[in-house]
Design a protein around this motif. Structure first.
Motif, PDB file in Angstrom:
ATOM      1  N   LEU A 117      29.355  21.788  -8.737  1.00 39.06           N
ATOM      2  CA  LEU A 117      30.596  22.718  -7.018  1.00 39.06           C
ATOM      3  C   LEU A 117      30.310  22.194  -6.403  1.00 39.06           C
ATOM      4  CD1 LEU A 117      30.830  26.467  -8.974  1.00 39.06           C
ATOM      5  CD2 LEU A 117      31.780  24.425  -8.979  1.00 39.06           C
ATOM      6  N   ALA A 118      28.880  21.961  -5.225  1.00 37.71           N
ATOM      7  CA  ALA A 118      28.225  21.539  -4.499  1.00 37.71           C
ATOM      8  C   ALA A 118      28.621  19.833  -3.665  1.00 37.71           C
ATOM      9  CB  ALA A 118      26.845  22.130  -3.729  1.00 37.71           C
ATOM     10  N   ARG A 119      28.843  19.269  -4.805  1.00 40.49           N
ATOM     11  CA  ARG A 119      28.873  17.844  -4.868  1.00 40.49           C
ATOM     12  C   ARG A 119      30.657  17.678  -4.160  1.00 40.49           C
ATOM     13  NH1 ARG A 119      27.051  16.598 -10.036  1.00 40.49           N
ATOM     14  NH2 ARG A 119      24.874  15.800  -9.716  1.00 40.49           N
ATOM     15  N   VAL A 120      31.425  19.194  -3.952  1.00 41.80           N
ATOM     16  CA  VAL A 120      32.661  18.962  -3.704  1.00 41.80           C
ATOM     17  C   VAL A 120      33.253  20.068  -2.412  1.00 41.80           C
ATOM     18  CG1 VAL A 120      35.302  19.317  -4.441  1.00 41.80           C
ATOM     19  CG2 VAL A 120      33.482  17.910  -5.464  1.00 41.80           C
ATOM     20  N   HIS A 121      32.219  20.737  -2.525  1.00 44.25           N
ATOM     21  CA  HIS A 121      32.989  22.524  -1.768  1.00 44.25           C
ATOM     22  C   HIS A 121      31.011  22.794  -1.146  1.00 44.25           C
ATOM     23  CE1 HIS A 121      36.805  23.035  -3.782  1.00 44.25           C
ATOM     24  NE2 HIS A 121      35.940  23.107  -5.081  1.00 44.25           N
ATOM     25  N   PRO A 122      31.687  23.012  -0.093  1.00 46.04           N
ATOM     26  CA  PRO A 122      30.228  23.066   1.020  1.00 46.04           C
ATOM     27  C   PRO A 122      29.528  24.814   0.418  1.00 46.04           C
ATOM     28  CG  PRO A 122      32.527  23.177   2.432  1.00 46.04           C
ATOM     29  CD  PRO A 122      32.368  22.831   0.706  1.00 46.04           C
ATOM     30  N   ARG A 123      28.469  24.633   0.189  1.00 45.51           N
ATOM     31  CA  ARG A 123      27.653  25.747  -0.442  1.00 45.51           C
ATOM     32  C   ARG A 123      27.805  27.488   0.922  1.00 45.51           C
ATOM     33  NH1 ARG A 123      23.550  24.741  -3.995  1.00 45.51           N
ATOM     34  NH2 ARG A 123      23.032  22.204  -3.622  1.00 45.51           N
ATOM     35  N   ASP A 124      28.326  27.198   1.554  1.00 42.60           N
ATOM     36  CA  ASP A 124      28.803  28.414   2.885  1.00 42.60           C
ATOM     37  C   ASP A 124      29.515  29.502   1.938  1.00 42.60           C
ATOM     38  OD1 ASP A 124      29.892  26.838   3.518  1.00 42.60           O
ATOM     39  OD2 ASP A 124      30.460  27.851   5.793  1.00 42.60           O
ATOM     40  N   PHE A 125      30.905  27.986   1.542  1.00 40.66           N
ATOM     41  CA  PHE A 125      32.097  28.837   1.157  1.00 40.66           C
ATOM     42  C   PHE A 125      31.223  29.204  -0.764  1.00 40.66           C
ATOM     43  CE2 PHE A 125      34.886  26.979  -2.520  1.00 40.66           C
ATOM     44  CZ  PHE A 125      35.950  27.712  -1.921  1.00 40.66           C
ATOM     45  N   LEU A 126      30.991  28.270  -1.101  1.00 41.85           N
ATOM     46  CA  LEU A 126      30.852  28.653  -3.055  1.00 41.85           C
ATOM     47  C   LEU A 126      29.714  30.387  -2.327  1.00 41.85           C
ATOM     48  CD1 LEU A 126      29.158  25.282  -3.740  1.00 41.85           C
ATOM     49  CD2 LEU A 126      31.741  26.793  -4.867  1.00 41.85           C
ATOM     50  N   ASN A 127      28.512  30.300  -1.620  1.00 37.47           N
ATOM     51  CA  ASN A 127      28.210  31.590  -1.516  1.00 37.47           C
ATOM     52  C   ASN A 127      29.245  32.911  -1.069  1.00 37.47           C
ATOM     53  OD1 ASN A 127      26.231  30.523  -1.562  1.00 37.47           O
ATOM     54  ND2 ASN A 127      25.601  30.430  -0.195  1.00 37.47           N
ATOM     55  N   ARG A 128      30.266  32.976   0.206  1.00 37.00           N
ATOM     56  CA  ARG A 128      31.135  33.855   0.047  1.00 37.00           C
ATOM     57  C   ARG A 128      31.734  33.671  -0.858  1.00 37.00           C
ATOM     58  NH1 ARG A 128      35.002  31.726   3.751  1.00 37.00           N
ATOM     59  NH2 ARG A 128      34.229  29.618   3.612  1.00 37.00           N
ATOM     60  N   PHE A 129      32.043  32.826  -1.886  1.00 36.41           N
ATOM     61  CA  PHE A 129      32.928  33.659  -2.939  1.00 36.41           C
ATOM     62  C   PHE A 129      32.658  33.695  -4.361  1.00 36.41           C
ATOM     63  CE2 PHE A 129      36.134  30.265  -6.239  1.00 36.41           C
ATOM     64  CZ  PHE A 129      36.861  31.395  -7.497  1.00 36.41           C
ATOM     65  N   ARG A 130      31.361  33.542  -3.807  1.00 32.67           N
ATOM     66  CA  ARG A 130      30.324  34.257  -5.740  1.00 32.67           C
ATOM     67  C   ARG A 130      30.530  36.234  -4.786  1.00 32.67           C
ATOM     68  NH1 ARG A 130      26.952  30.892  -4.989  1.00 32.67           N
ATOM     69  NH2 ARG A 130      26.807  29.860  -6.740  1.00 32.67           N
ATOM     70  N   ALA A 131      30.514  35.946  -3.903  1.00 29.64           N
ATOM     71  CA  ALA A 131      29.548  37.483  -2.935  1.00 29.64           C
ATOM     72  C   ALA A 131      30.974  38.037  -3.003  1.00 29.64           C
ATOM     73  CB  ALA A 131      29.393  37.538  -1.615  1.00 29.64           C
TER      74      ALA A 131
END
Length: 370
Positions: A76-90
């Motif tokens: 996922l992080a190859r396409v989406h920034p980790r801060d976005f993924l973290n917000r999504f997951r939270a």
């Protein structure tokens, strides 16, 4: 080897929130949009009914049915920034929410979106590794609108881009072509690869449908990617013959020029004649014939390596017939699900002056690109 069919029941459990059609619900002072039972047009029934029809006709028995693993954090992080993924997951771990435009999700939505991306990844890998002749991923939620940090158009993660980056990282391919025939412009896929020359992105879409400010034929890529993005905007009501002309005179020549290692189709069925979000007059036969062209192109250019990833399509009664036609063509099956609306849609196809206008439009695009 045979056609792989990748799906997971959990993807049908993705749930959106406070919408009626594409409008946010609100009473006096909030837009006067009454809640509806249907919610967003992107609902599980279009996909589940496709799976059900394939089972009922017996076509499922001729496919190799598989389930995928969720895309990993690294993928996922190859396409989406980790801060976005973290917000999504939270948000997903709490009660759900919405991060972009028309992309609501319930509790657990992150995991379902990662599974949807994983289905696309698994289908692509199975073809690149020679486990299947070709493969179909019944991904939900869809992905082709999602930008790295901005979900939109019902798309929470960029499924196809995630799959491509994973394949490139694994050394399974060096050059991938994406053909997007969803009725809406594949703005997310385009944006992610816009300055790249190892991924050719082609979008055939209704002009100024969604997003209304992207998808112009003048947008051909930038930097190293100049010439590796092709937009084919078509007027509303274009119909079967125009789509086939676009395939024969624009899409296939672009693929021949690029010489990909594999082809991925962003397979939306919302160009169908009764779709609530499109006005293109395509039929189940249109999708079958376009699939035939893609199978032939893959056989000629890249040893048959073809993967289709499900995107849009919002007529729950008609999408299954379009999808069944595609899967039967991919697998070479003789099993058919006759289109109950074929005669009506055939009678409504453009003709006369409209047909001549549409032919001229394809000629103009061909002169622009070639």
């Amino acid at each position: 080897m045979k056609t792989g069919f990748f799906y997971d029941e959990l993807c049908f459990w993705h749930s959106g929130g406070n919408y009626a059609f594409t409008m946010q619900v609100g009473g006096p002072g909030g837009g006067l949009v009454q809640p509806s039972m249907g919610g967003l047009p992107e609902n599980p029934e279009t996909k589940r009914r496709l799976k059900n029809l394939v089972e009922v006709t017996g076509l499922m028995a001729e496919l190799d049915v598989r389930h995928g693993q969720a895309a990993t954090e690294e993928e996922l992080a190859r396409v989406h920034p980790r801060d976005f993924l973290n917000r999504f997951r939270a948000l997903s771990n709490d009660i759900g929410g919405e991060l972009g435009l028309r992309t609501p999700f319930a509790k657990g939505g992150f995991d379902i979106a990662a599974l949807s991306a994983g289905l696309a990844r698994s289908a692509l890998f199975s073809v690149l590794r020679g486990q299947h002749d070709n493969a179909y991923a019944l991904s939900r939620p869809p992905g082709h609108h999602c930008l790295p940090e901005f979900p939109n158009g019902f798309c929470l993660l960029a499924n196809i881009a995630i799959a491509i980056e994973a394949a490139l990282a694994e050394g399974l391919t060096e050059r991938i072509a994406v053909v997007d025939w969803d009725v809406h412009h594949g703005n997310g896929t385009e944006a992610i690869f816009y300055d790249r020359d190892d991924v050719l992105t082609i979008s055939v879409h209704q002009d100024r449908n969604y997003p209304i400010d992207t998808g112009d034929a003048a947008d051909i890529g930038a930097g190293r990617g100049e010439g590796f993005n092709m937009n084919i905007p078509l007027p509303a009501g274009s119909g079967h013959a125009t789509y086939m002309a676009a395939m024969d005179h624009l899409v296939i020549p672009a693929l021949e020029r690029f010489q990909p290692d594999a082809i991925i189709v962003a397979c939306g069925f919302d160009a169908a004649a009764v779709d609530p979000l499109g006005r293109m007059l395509c039929t189940a036969e249109t999708f079958r014939a376009m699939t035939e062209r893609m199978v032939e192109a893959a056989d000629l250019l890249c040893a048959g390596r073809l993967t289709l990833v499900h995107e849009g399509g919002y007529s729950e009664a008609y999408v299954p017939f379009c999808g069944h036609a595609v899967l039967a063509e991919m697998s070479g099956s003789a099993i058919r699900a006759p289109d109950p609306l074929a005669d009506m849609f055939a009678a409504r196809q453009p003709r006369g002056a409209t047909r001549r206008f549409l032919d001229a439009h394809i000629d103009e695009l061909r002169a622009h690109f070639f």
